[in-house]
Design a protein around this motif. Structure first.
Motif, short mmCIF file in Angstrom:
data_model
loop_
_atom_site.label_atom_id
_atom_site.label_comp_id
_atom_site.label_asym_id
_atom_site.label_seq_id
_atom_site.Cartn_x
_atom_site.Cartn_y
_atom_site.Cartn_z
N PRO A 82 0.83 -1.21 0.00
CA PRO A 82 0.00 0.00 0.00
C PRO A 82 0.86 1.26 0.00
CG PRO A 82 0.01 -0.97 2.18
CD PRO A 82 0.75 -1.92 1.28
N PRO A 83 0.29 2.37 -0.46
CA PRO A 83 1.05 3.62 -0.57
C PRO A 83 1.56 4.10 0.78
CG PRO A 83 -1.09 3.83 -1.66
CD PRO A 83 -1.09 2.53 -0.93
N SER A 84 2.79 4.63 0.78
CA SER A 84 3.37 5.21 1.99
C SER A 84 2.80 6.60 2.27
CB SER A 84 4.88 5.32 1.86
OG SER A 84 5.45 4.05 1.68
N TYR A 85 2.33 7.26 1.22
CA TYR A 85 1.81 8.62 1.34
C TYR A 85 0.46 8.70 0.64
CZ TYR A 85 6.71 9.53 2.43
OH TYR A 85 7.96 9.49 2.98
N GLU A 86 -0.33 9.67 1.03
CA GLU A 86 -1.62 9.95 0.40
C GLU A 86 -1.58 11.35 -0.18
OE1 GLU A 86 -4.09 7.76 0.09
OE2 GLU A 86 -3.01 6.25 1.26
N GLU A 87 -2.43 11.61 -1.16
CA GLU A 87 -2.52 12.96 -1.71
C GLU A 87 -2.85 13.94 -0.59
OE1 GLU A 87 -4.72 13.70 -5.35
OE2 GLU A 87 -4.45 11.59 -5.89
N GLY A 88 -2.15 15.06 -0.60
CA GLY A 88 -2.35 16.09 0.41
C GLY A 88 -1.40 15.99 1.59
N ASP A 89 -0.68 14.87 1.72
CA ASP A 89 0.28 14.73 2.83
C ASP A 89 1.39 15.76 2.68
OD1 ASP A 89 -1.09 12.61 3.91
OD2 ASP A 89 0.41 11.08 3.37
N ARG A 90 1.78 16.34 3.80
CA ARG A 90 2.93 17.25 3.83
C ARG A 90 4.18 16.42 4.11
NH1 ARG A 90 2.83 22.21 2.30
NH2 ARG A 90 3.98 23.02 4.06
N VAL A 91 5.24 16.66 3.34
CA VAL A 91 6.48 15.92 3.49
C VAL A 91 7.65 16.90 3.51
CG1 VAL A 91 5.63 13.80 2.41
CG2 VAL A 91 6.70 15.55 1.00
N GLU A 92 8.76 16.45 4.08
CA GLU A 92 9.98 17.23 4.02
C GLU A 92 10.77 16.77 2.79
OE1 GLU A 92 12.83 18.83 7.38
OE2 GLU A 92 13.26 16.71 6.95
N VAL A 93 11.17 17.74 1.98
CA VAL A 93 11.90 17.46 0.74
C VAL A 93 13.35 17.87 0.92
CG1 VAL A 93 12.07 18.05 -1.71
CG2 VAL A 93 9.83 17.81 -0.65
N LEU A 94 14.24 17.02 0.46
CA LEU A 94 15.67 17.33 0.43
C LEU A 94 16.07 17.55 -1.02
CD1 LEU A 94 16.94 14.56 2.87
CD2 LEU A 94 16.54 16.97 3.40
N TYR A 95 16.86 18.59 -1.28
CA TYR A 95 17.31 18.88 -2.63
C TYR A 95 18.65 19.59 -2.56
CZ TYR A 95 16.00 23.73 -1.76
OH TYR A 95 15.93 24.99 -1.23
N ARG A 96 19.36 19.57 -3.66
CA ARG A 96 20.63 20.29 -3.75
C ARG A 96 20.35 21.68 -4.31
NH1 ARG A 96 25.53 16.35 -4.43
NH2 ARG A 96 24.55 14.46 -3.74
N ALA A 97 20.91 22.70 -3.69
CA ALA A 97 20.66 24.07 -4.10
C ALA A 97 21.08 24.30 -5.56
CB ALA A 97 21.40 25.04 -3.18
N ASP A 98 22.17 23.66 -5.99
CA ASP A 98 22.63 23.85 -7.36
C ASP A 98 21.86 23.01 -8.37
OD1 ASP A 98 23.65 21.49 -6.39
OD2 ASP A 98 25.61 21.70 -7.37
N SER A 99 21.03 22.08 -7.91
CA SER A 99 20.21 21.27 -8.81
C SER A 99 18.93 20.84 -8.09
CB SER A 99 21.03 20.10 -9.34
OG SER A 99 20.63 18.87 -8.92
N PRO A 100 17.97 21.76 -7.97
CA PRO A 100 16.73 21.45 -7.24
C PRO A 100 15.86 20.38 -7.89
CG PRO A 100 16.71 23.73 -8.04
CD PRO A 100 18.03 23.13 -8.41
#
Length: 163
Positions: A105-123
């Motif tokens: 089953p899905p780990s997340y549902e539509e509308g869930d708030r999540v923390e995103v990690l990204y690289r500043a030079d390549s978002p």
């Protein structure tokens, strides 16, 4: 040459077991190295990553069964849900990405708030800050490698004790 000439056939007895043992150790070592490299990639990503809040805007259901096109899908193959996340990095431009990790089953549902990690030079290279997206592949490869290398080592030790 005959066996009476002192030539041993390597596919009998300990010779064949030795090849199996060392082949298993080599296979396990390769997988262990791949797992360590993947863990290093995750650690490197975490050290440079910026954080942002994101929202799961959709679930991309995919049936990612591996095989050739002539192979029929098995009835027990279930599609996996890959969360599609929208976030706004520090540059202010909204971005959307599909997570590389899906589940059923899905780990997340539509509308869930999540923390995103990204690289500043390549978002565009963004990941959900979660165990599966960061550590699942390193653990799978490392675990298979450790198990295989351990089994191969046990076979080699048992073979040497018997001879």
């Amino acid at each position: 040459m005959s066996e009476g000439d002192g030539v041993r056939v390597p596919w009998r007895g300990w010779g064949a077991r030795r090849w199996v043992a060392f082949g298993t150790i080599a296979f396990g070592s390769l997988f262990l190295v791949v797992g360590l490299v993947l863990a290093g990639v995750s650690v490197s990503f975490l050290t440079d990553a910026e954080k942002a809040r994101g929202t799961v805007v959709a679930l991309d259901w995919r049936n990612d069964s591996v095989g050739t096109s002539s192979r029929r899908a098995r009835s027990d193959d279930k599609p996996a849900a890959y969360p599609v996340v929208e976030f706004t990095p520090a540059d202010g431009t909204p971005r959307t990405f599909r997570s590389s990790t899906g589940s059923n089953p899905p780990s997340y549902e539509e509308g869930d708030r999540v923390e995103v990690l990204y690289r500043a030079d390549s978002p565009d290279d963004a990941r959900i800050n979660g165990f599966a997206s960061l550590w699942l592949l390193p653990l799978i490869f490392g675990g298979i490698g450790l198990l295989s290398a351990g089994i191969g080592t046990a076979l080699a030790v048992m073979g040497r004790r018997r001879s």
